[in-house]
Design a protein around this motif. Sequence first.
Motif, PDB file in Angstrom:
ATOM      1  N   ASN A 101      -1.309  -2.746 109.918  1.00 38.10           N
ATOM      2  CA  ASN A 101      -0.252  -1.986 109.347  1.00 38.10           C
ATOM      3  C   ASN A 101       1.217  -2.369 109.961  1.00 38.10           C
ATOM      4  OD1 ASN A 101      -1.592  -1.279 106.890  1.00 38.10           O
ATOM      5  ND2 ASN A 101      -2.191   0.545 107.715  1.00 38.10           N
ATOM      6  N   ASP A 102       1.283  -2.198 111.119  1.00 38.35           N
ATOM      7  CA  ASP A 102       2.595  -2.246 111.517  1.00 38.35           C
ATOM      8  C   ASP A 102       3.162  -3.736 111.705  1.00 38.35           C
ATOM      9  OD1 ASP A 102       2.626   0.347 112.299  1.00 38.35           O
ATOM     10  OD2 ASP A 102       2.499   0.151 114.322  1.00 38.35           O
ATOM     11  N   PHE A 103       2.293  -4.590 111.889  1.00 42.77           N
ATOM     12  CA  PHE A 103       2.698  -5.922 111.869  1.00 42.77           C
ATOM     13  C   PHE A 103       2.771  -6.487 110.505  1.00 42.77           C
ATOM     14  CE2 PHE A 103       1.996 -10.562 111.338  1.00 42.77           C
ATOM     15  CZ  PHE A 103       2.570 -11.019 112.555  1.00 42.77           C
ATOM     16  N   ALA A 104       2.079  -5.963 109.499  1.00 41.82           N
ATOM     17  CA  ALA A 104       2.274  -6.193 107.983  1.00 41.82           C
ATOM     18  C   ALA A 104       3.776  -5.619 107.762  1.00 41.82           C
ATOM     19  CB  ALA A 104       1.142  -5.786 107.217  1.00 41.82           C
ATOM     20  N   ASP A 105       4.050  -4.813 107.982  1.00 40.28           N
ATOM     21  CA  ASP A 105       5.516  -3.887 107.724  1.00 40.28           C
ATOM     22  C   ASP A 105       6.703  -4.919 108.153  1.00 40.28           C
ATOM     23  OD1 ASP A 105       4.369  -2.065 106.384  1.00 40.28           O
ATOM     24  OD2 ASP A 105       4.699  -0.302 107.750  1.00 40.28           O
ATOM     25  N   SER A 106       6.427  -5.388 109.583  1.00 40.39           N
ATOM     26  CA  SER A 106       7.453  -6.001 110.118  1.00 40.39           C
ATOM     27  C   SER A 106       7.388  -7.489 109.609  1.00 40.39           C
ATOM     28  CB  SER A 106       7.418  -6.048 111.775  1.00 40.39           C
ATOM     29  OG  SER A 106       6.713  -7.149 112.273  1.00 40.39           O
ATOM     30  N   PHE A 107       6.382  -8.091 109.433  1.00 41.37           N
ATOM     31  CA  PHE A 107       6.281  -9.256 108.887  1.00 41.37           C
ATOM     32  C   PHE A 107       7.046  -9.485 107.162  1.00 41.37           C
ATOM     33  CE2 PHE A 107       4.685 -13.001 106.641  1.00 41.37           C
ATOM     34  CZ  PHE A 107       4.558 -13.906 107.463  1.00 41.37           C
ATOM     35  N   SER A 108       6.711  -8.385 106.526  1.00 43.57           N
ATOM     36  CA  SER A 108       7.157  -8.016 105.151  1.00 43.57           C
ATOM     37  C   SER A 108       8.597  -7.878 105.409  1.00 43.57           C
ATOM     38  CB  SER A 108       6.368  -7.123 104.407  1.00 43.57           C
ATOM     39  OG  SER A 108       5.104  -7.284 104.346  1.00 43.57           O
ATOM     40  N   ALA A 109       9.125  -7.009 106.256  1.00 44.33           N
ATOM     41  CA  ALA A 109      10.488  -7.196 106.372  1.00 44.33           C
ATOM     42  C   ALA A 109      11.253  -8.394 106.424  1.00 44.33           C
ATOM     43  CB  ALA A 109      10.962  -6.104 107.495  1.00 44.33           C
ATOM     44  N   ALA A 110      10.665  -9.169 107.194  1.00 46.06           N
ATOM     45  CA  ALA A 110      11.223 -10.580 107.673  1.00 46.06           C
ATOM     46  C   ALA A 110      11.363 -11.187 106.359  1.00 46.06           C
ATOM     47  CB  ALA A 110      10.516 -11.276 108.567  1.00 46.06           C
ATOM     48  N   MET A 111      10.302 -11.285 105.417  1.00 47.95           N
ATOM     49  CA  MET A 111      10.142 -12.074 104.061  1.00 47.95           C
ATOM     50  C   MET A 111      11.060 -11.427 103.315  1.00 47.95           C
ATOM     51  SD  MET A 111       7.916 -14.199 104.893  1.00 47.95           S
ATOM     52  CE  MET A 111       8.424 -14.355 106.392  1.00 47.95           C
ATOM     53  N   ASN A 112      11.266 -10.069 103.347  1.00 46.42           N
ATOM     54  CA  ASN A 112      12.054  -9.544 102.528  1.00 46.42           C
ATOM     55  C   ASN A 112      13.576  -9.887 102.682  1.00 46.42           C
ATOM     56  OD1 ASN A 112      12.507  -7.687 100.444  1.00 46.42           O
ATOM     57  ND2 ASN A 112      13.780  -6.531 101.896  1.00 46.42           N
ATOM     58  N   ALA A 113      14.290 -10.020 104.142  1.00 42.57           N
ATOM     59  CA  ALA A 113      15.323 -10.232 104.185  1.00 42.57           C
ATOM     60  C   ALA A 113      15.734 -11.607 103.730  1.00 42.57           C
ATOM     61  CB  ALA A 113      15.585 -10.090 105.840  1.00 42.57           C
ATOM     62  N   ARG A 114      14.718 -12.525 103.988  1.00 38.70           N
ATOM     63  CA  ARG A 114      14.964 -14.088 103.485  1.00 38.70           C
ATOM     64  C   ARG A 114      15.196 -14.215 102.079  1.00 38.70           C
ATOM     65  NH1 ARG A 114      10.449 -18.129 105.252  1.00 38.70           N
ATOM     66  NH2 ARG A 114       9.243 -16.763 103.802  1.00 38.70           N
ATOM     67  N   GLY A 115      14.245 -13.217 101.290  1.00 37.94           N
ATOM     68  CA  GLY A 115      14.228 -13.279  99.968  1.00 37.94           C
ATOM     69  C   GLY A 115      15.524 -12.747  99.224  1.00 37.94           C
ATOM     70  N   THR A 116      16.346 -11.863 100.195  1.00 39.88           N
ATOM     71  CA  THR A 116      17.470 -11.429  99.602  1.00 39.88           C
ATOM     72  C   THR A 116      18.776 -12.370  99.435  1.00 39.88           C
ATOM     73  OG1 THR A 116      17.027  -9.587 101.075  1.00 39.88           O
ATOM     74  CG2 THR A 116      19.214  -9.569 100.087  1.00 39.88           C
ATOM     75  N   TYR A 117      18.470 -13.425  99.966  1.00 36.35           N
ATOM     76  CA  TYR A 117      19.413 -14.558  99.581  1.00 36.35           C
ATOM     77  C   TYR A 117      18.661 -15.817  98.571  1.00 36.35           C
ATOM     78  CZ  TYR A 117      17.940 -17.711 103.698  1.00 36.35           C
ATOM     79  OH  TYR A 117      17.188 -18.221 104.389  1.00 36.35           O
ATOM     80  N   LEU A 118      17.576 -15.788  98.796  1.00 36.46           N
ATOM     81  CA  LEU A 118      16.793 -16.828  98.125  1.00 36.46           C
ATOM     82  C   LEU A 118      16.532 -16.194  96.924  1.00 36.46           C
ATOM     83  CD1 LEU A 118      14.241 -18.422 100.873  1.00 36.46           C
ATOM     84  CD2 LEU A 118      16.414 -19.409  99.793  1.00 36.46           C
ATOM     85  N   GLY A 119      16.143 -15.223  96.488  1.00 37.64           N
ATOM     86  CA  GLY A 119      15.711 -14.686  94.995  1.00 37.64           C
ATOM     87  C   GLY A 119      16.509 -14.935  94.050  1.00 37.64           C
ATOM     88  N   PRO A 120      17.871 -14.513  94.124  1.00 40.38           N
ATOM     89  CA  PRO A 120      18.923 -14.985  92.922  1.00 40.38           C
ATOM     90  C   PRO A 120      19.069 -16.120  92.865  1.00 40.38           C
ATOM     91  CG  PRO A 120      19.752 -13.113  94.627  1.00 40.38           C
ATOM     92  CD  PRO A 120      18.528 -13.802  95.300  1.00 40.38           C
ATOM     93  N   ALA A 121      18.618 -17.238  93.503  1.00 37.97           N
ATOM     94  CA  ALA A 121      18.932 -18.576  93.431  1.00 37.97           C
ATOM     95  C   ALA A 121      17.752 -18.957  92.887  1.00 37.97           C
ATOM     96  CB  ALA A 121      19.251 -19.226  94.774  1.00 37.97           C
TER      97      ALA A 121
END
Length: 407
Positions: A138-158
């Motif tokens: 779970n801890d790894f999944a959370d930190s990995f998902s936070a990384a994906m989320n950060a990248r998605g913040t600028y890629l998602g709208p595009a």
Amino acid sequence: MTILGPGDIVGLVNSTYAADLFVTVVTEFDIFTRLAQREATTARQLSESLEIDERAADVTLTYLAALGLLERLPDGAVRPTEPAEQYLKAGSSIDLRHYVRTVSTRQGCRQASQVLRTGRPASWEGDGGDWLDRMSENDFADSFSAAMNARGTYLGPALAEVLRDLGRPAAPEIQPTGDDRQEAPAEDPHSPVVHTPPVVHSAHDTTPVDHPPSVGWQAGSPPGVVGDVMVGDGGSGAVRKILDIGGSSGIYACSLVQALPGTSAAVLDLPSVVDFTRESIAARGLADRVDVIAGDMFGDLPHGFDLHLYSNVWHDWDAGSISKLAAASFAALPPGGVLVDHDMHLDDTKSGPLRQAEFSVRMMLMTTGKCYSTPELAAILGPIGFEDIHLRPTTAGYSVVVARKPA
Ligand SMILES: C[S@@+](CC[C@H](N)C(=O)[O-])C[C@H]1O[C@@H](n2cnc3c(N)ncnc32)[C@H](O)[C@@H]1O
């Protein structure tokens, strides 16, 4: 490289893996001396002559071509360019292999060497499992998902911007006249409609692109042939329900429902991930429009969704696994349903671009996948029955390959 936007920072991180691969193939495998001994070399021939994995050989050739050290020939084979001949092979008058060797004992180079030889993904840290093994923690999944989320913040709208035409058209604006003239309503912060279109930037985050071009590629065309197919909304109707497969935090599902009026979505991801997903969606205020499904995407996919999104998912898998996922999507989508692969895609000749080639190296080292070109994906999707397969650039080196199930 000058940092002009978030994609440049992500690109810089990815390039560290690529630099380690470069050092490894130059020093341990003396790749340019070997390539210079042949007229031309394919990935399979390189894999046989260096006794390395064929996927790794393929990704290495693309990366070296993107660096300008190899020339890609029309049949897909490569040969060294002048800088490679002059500086990186035995007998060069300025033999820089000696200089490259000064960094060849780095941990990253040892890791690259092991992946080249075995074809198996490297462990994420030290002697632990690879990223997918670690995703059950779970801890790894959370930190990995936070990384994906950060990248998605600028890629998602595009991403949402280039798929906007797949949604239900917004009601036509009625121009008020005379006494009908009214105050414009205040913007509702919870409205599903995004009123300010997000700016879409070029691969280097500098020039805004108002209307990203669509590059058509017809299934069945010989590799490298680019047609002019446009999907538009030629199918059975506008998208209403989106399934974000391997959707992590749900950032892309959220971006899409915000941009496409009247749509709702569900995010499918592993049980270890979905608590993070629920919290992220709730934090965006979209829990009423974006659902969460804990499950295995390699099982049967749920029916009732007319757009399947795979974002940054296919680069984790080999062609056989992608074919299984795409076939499951084809079975679950209604006629006219849309499949979207959002990722960094290679150019049609697999000679770059550099940022995508570097990302492909990272994926090759850490997963069983790599980045794919549109013709490679069309060769998977076409035989399954998808049509109108084409590429739409988004931002920061990203793009979508869009395909439609016949109506
Ligand atoms: C590289 S991440 C991409 C996440 C997100 N779509 C994005 O674009 O940032 C791959 C995602 O696939 C998920 N995943 C891997 N195997 C899966 C499986 N068998 N079933 C469902 N999800 C899976 C992972 O948990 C992870 O969230």
